[in-house]
Design a protein around this motif. Sequence first.
Motif, short mmCIF file in Angstrom:
data_model
loop_
_atom_site.label_atom_id
_atom_site.label_comp_id
_atom_site.label_asym_id
_atom_site.label_seq_id
_atom_site.Cartn_x
_atom_site.Cartn_y
_atom_site.Cartn_z
N LYS A 130 9.58 83.18 -45.55
CA LYS A 130 8.79 82.50 -46.86
C LYS A 130 9.12 81.08 -47.00
CE LYS A 130 9.64 85.90 -49.47
NZ LYS A 130 10.75 86.73 -48.92
N PRO A 131 8.04 80.48 -47.67
CA PRO A 131 8.38 78.95 -48.14
C PRO A 131 9.77 78.66 -49.15
CG PRO A 131 6.14 79.34 -47.93
CD PRO A 131 6.85 80.72 -48.03
N VAL A 132 10.52 77.70 -48.83
CA VAL A 132 11.63 77.45 -49.94
C VAL A 132 11.37 76.10 -50.15
CG1 VAL A 132 14.01 77.22 -50.10
CG2 VAL A 132 13.25 78.99 -48.38
N LEU A 133 11.17 75.78 -51.43
CA LEU A 133 11.04 74.68 -52.24
C LEU A 133 12.24 74.30 -53.19
CD1 LEU A 133 8.79 72.45 -52.64
CD2 LEU A 133 8.27 73.78 -54.66
N PHE A 134 12.64 73.13 -53.07
CA PHE A 134 13.92 72.83 -54.03
C PHE A 134 13.67 71.61 -54.85
CE2 PHE A 134 14.67 70.33 -50.09
CZ PHE A 134 14.85 69.21 -50.43
N ALA A 135 14.48 71.71 -55.73
CA ALA A 135 14.39 70.36 -56.94
C ALA A 135 15.86 70.26 -57.20
CB ALA A 135 13.40 70.66 -58.12
N ALA A 136 16.26 69.17 -58.09
CA ALA A 136 17.70 68.95 -58.54
C ALA A 136 18.69 68.99 -57.45
CB ALA A 136 17.90 69.70 -59.86
N VAL A 137 18.18 68.25 -56.25
CA VAL A 137 19.14 68.39 -55.33
C VAL A 137 19.20 66.90 -54.95
CG1 VAL A 137 19.62 68.57 -52.85
CG2 VAL A 137 18.46 70.53 -54.06
N THR A 138 20.33 66.38 -54.99
CA THR A 138 20.84 65.03 -54.88
C THR A 138 20.73 64.41 -53.51
OG1 THR A 138 22.61 65.09 -56.59
CG2 THR A 138 22.65 63.27 -55.12
N ASP A 139 21.22 65.14 -52.43
CA ASP A 139 21.04 64.57 -51.07
C ASP A 139 20.84 65.92 -50.20
OD1 ASP A 139 21.27 63.72 -48.38
OD2 ASP A 139 22.92 62.06 -48.96
N PRO A 140 19.64 66.33 -49.97
CA PRO A 140 19.50 67.44 -49.23
C PRO A 140 19.77 67.29 -47.43
CG PRO A 140 17.21 66.28 -49.85
CD PRO A 140 18.49 65.86 -50.37
N VAL A 141 19.70 66.16 -47.23
CA VAL A 141 20.25 65.96 -45.86
C VAL A 141 21.60 66.06 -45.56
CG1 VAL A 141 20.28 64.34 -43.74
CG2 VAL A 141 18.14 64.47 -45.28
N ASP A 142 22.57 65.50 -46.41
CA ASP A 142 23.78 65.63 -46.56
C ASP A 142 24.34 67.19 -46.73
OD1 ASP A 142 26.61 64.17 -46.53
OD2 ASP A 142 26.78 65.52 -48.28
N ALA A 143 23.57 67.87 -47.69
CA ALA A 143 23.87 69.18 -48.13
C ALA A 143 23.41 70.18 -46.81
CB ALA A 143 23.27 69.45 -49.13
N GLY A 144 22.64 69.65 -45.81
CA GLY A 144 22.29 70.50 -44.76
C GLY A 144 21.13 71.45 -45.03
N ILE A 145 20.52 71.26 -46.13
CA ILE A 145 19.17 71.81 -46.52
C ILE A 145 18.17 71.63 -45.60
CG2 ILE A 145 17.57 71.90 -48.48
CD1 ILE A 145 19.80 71.61 -50.29
N VAL A 146 17.85 69.99 -45.45
CA VAL A 146 17.03 69.68 -44.39
C VAL A 146 17.36 68.83 -43.46
CG1 VAL A 146 14.80 70.18 -45.98
CG2 VAL A 146 16.16 67.89 -46.00
N PRO A 147 16.86 68.49 -42.11
CA PRO A 147 17.25 67.83 -41.47
C PRO A 147 17.03 66.11 -41.75
CG PRO A 147 15.57 69.01 -40.23
CD PRO A 147 15.67 69.38 -41.60
N GLN A 148 15.70 65.92 -42.16
CA GLN A 148 15.42 64.62 -42.57
C GLN A 148 14.36 64.71 -43.66
OE1 GLN A 148 14.66 65.52 -39.04
NE2 GLN A 148 12.36 66.22 -39.58
N LEU A 149 14.10 63.64 -44.49
CA LEU A 149 13.48 63.51 -45.47
C LEU A 149 11.93 63.80 -44.93
CD1 LEU A 149 15.23 61.23 -48.11
CD2 LEU A 149 15.56 63.51 -47.69
N GLU A 150 11.44 63.01 -44.20
CA GLU A 150 10.08 62.98 -43.66
C GLU A 150 9.83 64.02 -42.78
OE1 GLU A 150 9.34 59.18 -41.71
OE2 GLU A 150 9.71 58.01 -43.68
N ALA A 151 8.75 64.87 -43.13
CA ALA A 151 8.30 66.11 -42.41
C ALA A 151 9.57 67.02 -41.84
CB ALA A 151 7.36 65.46 -41.29
#
Length: 348
Positions: A130-151
Amino acid sequence: MKKRFWLGLALASLMTVTAACGGNGGKAATGNEEQGASNAPVEEEKTYTIAISQIVEHPSLDATREGFLAALKDAGFEEGKNLTVDYNNAQGEAANVQTIAQNIASSDADLAFGIATPTTQSLVDEVKDKPVLFAAVTDPVDAGIVPQLEAPGGNVTGAADTNPDAVVQTMDFIAKEFPDVKKIGLVINEGEANTVVMSGIAEEALAKHNIELVKAPVANSSDIQTAAQSLVGRVDAIYITLDNMVVGGVDSIIEVANENDIPFFSADRDSVEKGAFATVGFKYYDHGYEAGQMAVEILNGKNPGEMDVTVPQKLDFIFNLKAAVEQGITVTDAMKAYVKDPENNIIE
């Protein structure tokens, strides 16, 4: 004559019965059928479920959640009508974070929403279908949440809550307007990835002004006041990042700063409203609202992996003039000139 009369009457009766039965397959006509109404079941309005995992309650994160739900409501997704919200608060406990994520993964929620870095990391690990959306995350790339900010691809996207420029602008402001500051104390929970990232940005920015960053580590919320007190006499100002544990205990730092006339700077507006002197920031309600707008797009069928991660753009200096008095700060006209929207961002 009599026979003809009864024969005619019999034929008329037969025609009447035939007419009454022929139009409905031998069934008596109902009122609805006579009016051409359909017997098909009425399709009910679709309902949605959003599962929220929030690391802890404090003003910034609560405002994020409120803004998120407000955006959904404005778009027609209203709790109690066509939206069910499964709100979960981990109370700052790592074990709770994982349990909540596992429960959401096995639920029938249409979307999972993580508020803060630890809860989002756990959702990303557990929720795959299912889709996962986030907020209040400082650096989602460094945290391993997404590989990059664009797409970013996959099933995850969201709204990062920091623009590195905000940290740099704050440090530059301190260096220029507080020339006597040579050391800045940082109360920090180094177990939070976002805190480590922001402290690194602050340290690099301060080094350009030959200002030292002195860390006072904490392992739990009960350490915060002691850590703040340990900085007295060692530093000329205090700063905190978007550190969920520390922000949750910010009252203790405000108390120490006020009692010892130490200028106290934060990375979030809510801490300034409570009693820190200044920040470069934004309203977390607006941040959550932006994430809510992304949720609307996802519920309407957009692929989260195709949606860029957003960062705050409307940054401004925010001052608390009452806090300035408590901390022995003289707020000059030159300082006030930093504020683009003084009506909303100079707090008296």
